[in-house]
Design an enzyme around this catalytic site. Sequence first.
Site, PDB file in Angstrom:
ATOM      1  N   LYS A   1       0.838  -1.206   0.000  1.00  0.00           N
ATOM      2  CA  LYS A   1       0.000   0.000   0.000  1.00  0.00           C
ATOM      3  C   LYS A   1       0.879   1.265   0.000  1.00  0.00           C
ATOM      4  O   LYS A   1       2.097   1.173   0.130  1.00  0.00           O
ATOM      5  CB  LYS A   1      -0.933  -0.008   1.213  1.00  0.00           C
ATOM      6  CG  LYS A   1      -1.795  -1.272   1.318  1.00  0.00           C
ATOM      7  CD  LYS A   1      -2.878  -1.349   0.237  1.00  0.00           C
ATOM      8  CE  LYS A   1      -3.370  -2.759   0.027  1.00  0.00           C
ATOM      9  NZ  LYS A   1      -4.644  -3.103   0.596  1.00  0.00           N
TER      10      LYS A   1
HETATM   11  C1  LIG Z   1      -5.496  -4.306   0.886  1.00  0.00           C
HETATM   12  C2  LIG Z   1      -6.972  -4.312   0.828  1.00  0.00           C
HETATM   13  C3  LIG Z   1      -7.762  -4.679   1.922  1.00  0.00           C
HETATM   14  C4  LIG Z   1      -7.208  -5.133   3.247  1.00  0.00           C
HETATM   15  O1  LIG Z   1      -6.173  -6.015   3.162  1.00  0.00           O
HETATM   16  P1  LIG Z   1      -5.356  -6.459   4.476  1.00  0.00           P
HETATM   17  O2  LIG Z   1      -4.289  -7.315   3.893  1.00  0.00           O
HETATM   18  O3  LIG Z   1      -6.301  -7.218   5.315  1.00  0.00           O
HETATM   19  O4  LIG Z   1      -4.848  -5.240   5.147  1.00  0.00           O
HETATM   20  C5  LIG Z   1      -9.135  -4.577   1.800  1.00  0.00           C
HETATM   21  N1  LIG Z   1      -9.713  -4.153   0.668  1.00  0.00           N
HETATM   22  C6  LIG Z   1      -8.993  -3.800  -0.412  1.00  0.00           C
HETATM   23  C7  LIG Z   1      -9.709  -3.313  -1.617  1.00  0.00           C
HETATM   24  C8  LIG Z   1      -7.604  -3.891  -0.373  1.00  0.00           C
HETATM   25  O5  LIG Z   1      -6.888  -3.563  -1.456  1.00  0.00           O
END
Ligand SMILES: *Cc1c(COP(=O)(O)O)cnc(C)c1O
Length: 386
Positions: free
Chosen positions: A192
């Site tokens: 992210k």
């Molecule tokens: C990254 C992401 C999440 C959450 O992912 P985690 O690995 O649990 O932090 C949720 N929704 C979307 C659209 C994502 O890209």
Amino acid sequence: MTAESPGTGSLDRVPLGPPEITDADIGAVVDVLRTTQLSRGPAEARFEQRIAAYVGTRHAIAVNSGTSGLHLCVRALGLQAGDEVITTPYSFVASANALLYEGVVPVFVDVNEAGLDIDATAIEAAITPRTRAILPVHVYGWPAAMPALCEIAKRRGVALIEDACEALGSEIGGRRAGAWGDAGVLSFYPNKQITTGEGGVVVTDDAGLAARMRLLRNQGRAVAAADGFDQVELGFSYRLPEMSCALGVSQLSRMEAVVTRRAQIAAAYQMGLADCEALRLPAAPAAGTVVSWFVYVVRLSERYSAADRDRIVDRMRAQGIECGRYFAPIHLQPLYRRRFGYRGGEFPVSEAAGARVIALPFFNRISEAQIARVCDTLRRTLTTAC
Ligand SMILES: *Cc1c(COP(=O)(O)O)cnc(C)c1O
């Protein structure tokens, strides 16, 4: 630092999206490790304050993943088995999985062609007496149509949960992603915009929801009573360690530079690939909208098939360029087909996009030479692979 060796034809691999970790980040984590408080300490409070201030909400609740955050929203809003939530099939599976944890039924509505965000004009037709919430996703950092979605949610008396896991820093009309809904969820997974290793934060203006989520992330325990009889309901172990919170504080302090750098990289790709007829590049956002780029994703034109796309991705990898294929629509995942009977054809825009997307290498420290090499390799591969 990723110093590109001279000559862009170098065989160094260009990775897809490695995190940027500075010496200051490492120092912040090590400082925590030198204390004895590794959970529920001052770094958690600091991280929550900084995120709330950045997004522009009253409350922020740190949790151990974005998925945990989405789950807490579903629980804290009181959604129950058999309730329905309107959401998008074009997303990472977590946004719908969080509903399944509670037996809540995802009712999918297809996305807009331009931004791949949920089509607000198609939502009302999907509302039933069981609808309890709308759950839009800001895909790749592109903000969903929040003013329209807020208006629908308010008028129809349903909650609004924003999956802003890919959109820390995105905004519409000066209001940031995550700050529009009853609650918004951010993720700090390593790919992210900024990372805490694993981690997430729920943001909200609702003091009641915030209190409920603080309770639920810690087993359902209220502020510890001296006699230990403090468990008031069934909760979870969703706390975020102090090391991760400290890393988050350190990473967030560069957020402005991160958003700017990622916009530069997107612009460089946009220019480098502009005349490539085989590709559809990301749309330009409307005036007043800021896209905090999570990834840079191109779509092959309609004359290509999913098999062509897979071949192109494989050839890119063989030439040292990592590429991704997200997203495959959620309703076509084997679990969702089995449970809800989807067969394909239900959500044509999502399915067409899912078959033809290619995520290109995208990270803060990518060099101009690496961007040029990705563009050149992609062009060459497109003319030879299909
Ligand atoms: C990254 C992401 C999440 C959450 O992912 P985690 O690995 O649990 O932090 C949720 N929704 C979307 C659209 C994502 O890209």
